[in-house]
Scaffold this motif. Structure first.
Motif, PDB file in Angstrom:
ATOM      1  N   HIS A  34      57.091  43.987  48.771  1.00 31.62           N
ATOM      2  CA  HIS A  34      57.211  44.740  50.022  1.00 31.62           C
ATOM      3  C   HIS A  34      58.567  45.451  49.990  1.00 31.62           C
ATOM      4  O   HIS A  34      59.555  44.888  49.533  1.00 31.62           O
ATOM      5  N   THR A  35      58.606  46.672  50.503  1.00 28.40           N
ATOM      6  CA  THR A  35      59.890  47.371  50.569  1.00 28.40           C
ATOM      7  C   THR A  35      60.838  46.663  51.525  1.00 28.40           C
ATOM      8  O   THR A  35      62.055  46.658  51.321  1.00 28.40           O
ATOM      9  N   ASN A  36      60.283  46.065  52.571  1.00 23.67           N
ATOM     10  CA  ASN A  36      61.094  45.308  53.510  1.00 23.67           C
ATOM     11  C   ASN A  36      61.054  43.831  53.131  1.00 23.67           C
ATOM     12  O   ASN A  36      60.276  43.427  52.263  1.00 23.67           O
ATOM     13  N   PHE A  37      61.879  43.024  53.781  1.00 25.41           N
ATOM     14  CA  PHE A  37      61.906  41.584  53.508  1.00 25.41           C
ATOM     15  C   PHE A  37      62.265  40.843  54.779  1.00 25.41           C
ATOM     16  O   PHE A  37      63.210  41.240  55.471  1.00 25.41           O
ATOM     17  N   ALA A  93      59.137  40.675  56.074  1.00 31.81           N
ATOM     18  CA  ALA A  93      57.982  41.391  56.620  1.00 31.81           C
ATOM     19  C   ALA A  93      56.822  40.441  56.913  1.00 31.81           C
ATOM     20  O   ALA A  93      57.033  39.342  57.423  1.00 31.81           O
ATOM     21  N   ARG A 122      56.806  36.478  55.847  1.00 32.61           N
ATOM     22  CA  ARG A 122      57.888  35.606  56.320  1.00 32.61           C
ATOM     23  C   ARG A 122      57.494  34.125  56.266  1.00 32.61           C
ATOM     24  O   ARG A 122      58.324  33.262  55.938  1.00 32.61           O
ATOM     25  N   THR A 140      61.728  43.269  46.485  1.00 36.36           N
ATOM     26  CA  THR A 140      61.922  44.082  47.681  1.00 36.36           C
ATOM     27  C   THR A 140      63.104  45.025  47.474  1.00 36.36           C
ATOM     28  O   THR A 140      63.887  44.864  46.527  1.00 36.36           O
ATOM     29  N   THR A 141      63.253  45.989  48.374  1.00 32.27           N
ATOM     30  CA  THR A 141      64.436  46.848  48.383  1.00 32.27           C
ATOM     31  C   THR A 141      65.498  46.354  49.355  1.00 32.27           C
ATOM     32  O   THR A 141      66.608  46.889  49.388  1.00 32.27           O
ATOM     33  N   ASN A 142      65.164  45.347  50.154  1.00 29.91           N
ATOM     34  CA  ASN A 142      66.060  44.843  51.195  1.00 29.91           C
ATOM     35  C   ASN A 142      66.869  43.658  50.675  1.00 29.91           C
ATOM     36  O   ASN A 142      66.305  42.603  50.358  1.00 29.91           O
ATOM     37  N   ASN A 193      58.577  54.192  44.192  1.00 32.48           N
ATOM     38  CA  ASN A 193      58.643  52.758  44.466  1.00 32.48           C
ATOM     39  C   ASN A 193      57.903  51.970  43.401  1.00 32.48           C
ATOM     40  O   ASN A 193      58.381  50.933  42.917  1.00 32.48           O
ATOM     41  N   TRP A 252      53.010  51.849  50.289  1.00 34.05           N
ATOM     42  CA  TRP A 252      54.366  52.167  49.873  1.00 34.05           C
ATOM     43  C   TRP A 252      54.502  52.253  48.357  1.00 34.05           C
ATOM     44  O   TRP A 252      55.600  52.459  47.849  1.00 34.05           O
ATOM     45  N   ARG A 271      59.963  48.235  68.616  1.00 34.25           N
ATOM     46  CA  ARG A 271      60.974  48.550  67.600  1.00 34.25           C
ATOM     47  C   ARG A 271      61.785  49.763  68.011  1.00 34.25           C
ATOM     48  O   ARG A 271      62.987  49.827  67.777  1.00 34.25           O
TER      49      ARG A 271
END
Length: 439
Positions: free
Chosen positions: A7-10, A12, A15, A33-35, A71, A98, A219
């Motif tokens: 996932h690009t987020n972490f 997400a 969890r 991830t990228t985070n 990505n 993504w 958000r």
């Protein structure tokens, strides 16, 4: 079992399930991830990145695909490093759209791929044309169709998929939906639990003397989540109810949909356009999980508005605390809330109706107690981690061993819940109660 999450987020949507798998003896869990912020118990985190930005010269239809490819290349480079370490996953869990899962099968041809399909873009009949401001052009229709290109790559490579709600799965073409299980991420119902007569007292905001607390969480502050309609409604409520206060949780930005063309934020626009008693409208910004929970626990009425789009975690988390949710009468909300049974519904665009239903709740707190109880009950029955988390683990294990279709069988959500004894009173009992359709 070896599991790789992408996932690009972490962290997400993963969890809870990633550490649950990591806690099982013999499992090895890696999250790419990228985070770089945050950790999960027992989960190794590795970072990937794109080697360049999307080029400005790229056709604007194709930019999401180029972003996804970049990505995917970043993930492939990390996969090469993991292979050199001897790590070959039995199953990869990747979020669609993504590009993170696009080249998984090229890196590990024998690994299974379970993809999280959150949304499929349609120009008509869902989010894109709901607001109609401005109306979609022919160019928009073509751009929106092309935006699905990374998702189509994902479904072609996937062994199986999952989507969090029946409504979200329904946005995908039928031939895709046949290979997508419906499984909500679930709610920690012990954390998001009721506290009777809770009052709001944060380090920077003390509303403990307030008996009429109207809350809103998102958000960002944007039309997709009905922020202009919410503010228009509370303008009316605050003028009629001098003791009422409003708490808005979220960032002053647009997370979904279009920004205003002049650079103004929707918060700035609403404060400029509306006649609000700003001493009773409190913007908290983003909050910690604990502080956010205190807001919804203390809420007299929590307003959740959304276009037909991805359903927010916050709505179900609010219901889990026994919060009275006033939701928009749109398809994703109707999947969870039945009007007058476990919450209230209202027409998305009608600020007069939203204001009237807010006041209905404030005027009759005792009568709303049963709806609050049923809201919590709905979450315990359908969305509690004690049930959803084992099923999610089981699904991943089935896909890893190649058991396709998986053992998991999902049933449609109940069309209706048994009505409480005062349903007739809500529908008429000497008062005018407004009920509206989806548009």
């Amino acid at each position: 079992m070896r599991v790789l999450f992408l996932h690009t987020n972490f962290p997400a949507q993963y969890r809870h399930v990633a550490p649950a798998l990591a806690a099982k003896p013999g499992n090895q869990v890696v999250f790419a991830t990228t985070n770089d912020k945050g950790t999960l118990q027992g989960v190794e985190k590795v970072l990937f990145k794109s080697h360049r930005e999307v080029r400005k010269e790229t056709h604007h239809y194709i930019r999401p695909l180029e972003f996804a490819v970049l990505n995917g290349q970043g993930v492939y480079r990390v996969a090469t490093q993991l292979k050199q370490r001897g790590f070959t996953p039995d199953v990869v869990c990747a979020h669609a759209g993504w590009g993170v899962g696009s080249f998984v099968k090229d890196a590990w041809p024998r690994s299974r791929l379970l993809t999280y399909f959150e949304w499929y873009y349609n120009a008509a009949g869902s989010d894109a044309d709901f607001l109609n401001d401005p109306p979609l052009t022919e160019d928009d229709h073509l751009r929106i169709r092309t935006k699905n290109a990374p998702i189509l790559l994902d479904i072609a490579n996937s062994d199986w998929g999952l989507s969090p709600t029946h409504y979200q799965r329904s946005q995908f073409p039928d031939w895709m939906g046949e290979r997508i299980a419906v499984m909500h991420d679930g709610v920690d119902t012990e954390f998001f639990s009721p506290v009777p007569d809770s009052k709001l007292k944060l380090p920077t905001l003390d509303l403990s003397e307030t008996d009429e607390l109207i809350t809103y969480v998102a958000r960002g502050m944007e039309p997709y989540r009905g922020f202009p309609q919410f503010m228009g409604a509370v303008e009316k409520v605050l003028k009629r109810r001098p003791k009422a206060h409003v708490v808005v949780v979220g960032a002053d930005r647009v997370a979904y949909g279009r920004k205003l063309p002049d650079g103004q934020t929707y918060k700035q626009k609403m404060l400029a356009d509306l006649d609000l008693d700003e001493s009773r409208v409190h913007f908290t910004g983003l909050l910690s999980y604990n502080a956010y929970r205190e807001v919804i626990r203390a809420s007299s009425v929590h307003v959740y508005l959304t276009v037909p789009f991805v359903l927010s975690w916050s709505m179900i988390e609010s219901m889990s605390t026994g919060c009275l949710v006033l939701g928009s009468d749109t398809a994703p909300v109707r999947e969870v809330i039945q009007d007058g049974v476990n919450g209230l519904l209202v027409e998305f665009f009608d600020t007069d109706a939203i204001a009237a239903r807010i006041e209905e709740v404030l005027d009759h707190p005792d009568r709303m107690a049963e709806l609050r109880r049923r809201a919590r009950e709905t979450v315990l029955e359908r969305y509690a981690h004690k049930d959803t988390l084992p099923k999610h683990v089981e699904l991943i294990e089935d896909v890893a061993r190649g058991q396709l279709p998986p053992r998991l069988v999902t049933e449609p959500p109940p069309q209706s819940l048994p009505a409480p004894h005062f349903a007739d009173e809500l529908a008429g009992g000497g008062e005018t109660v407004l009920v509206f359709g989806d548009r």
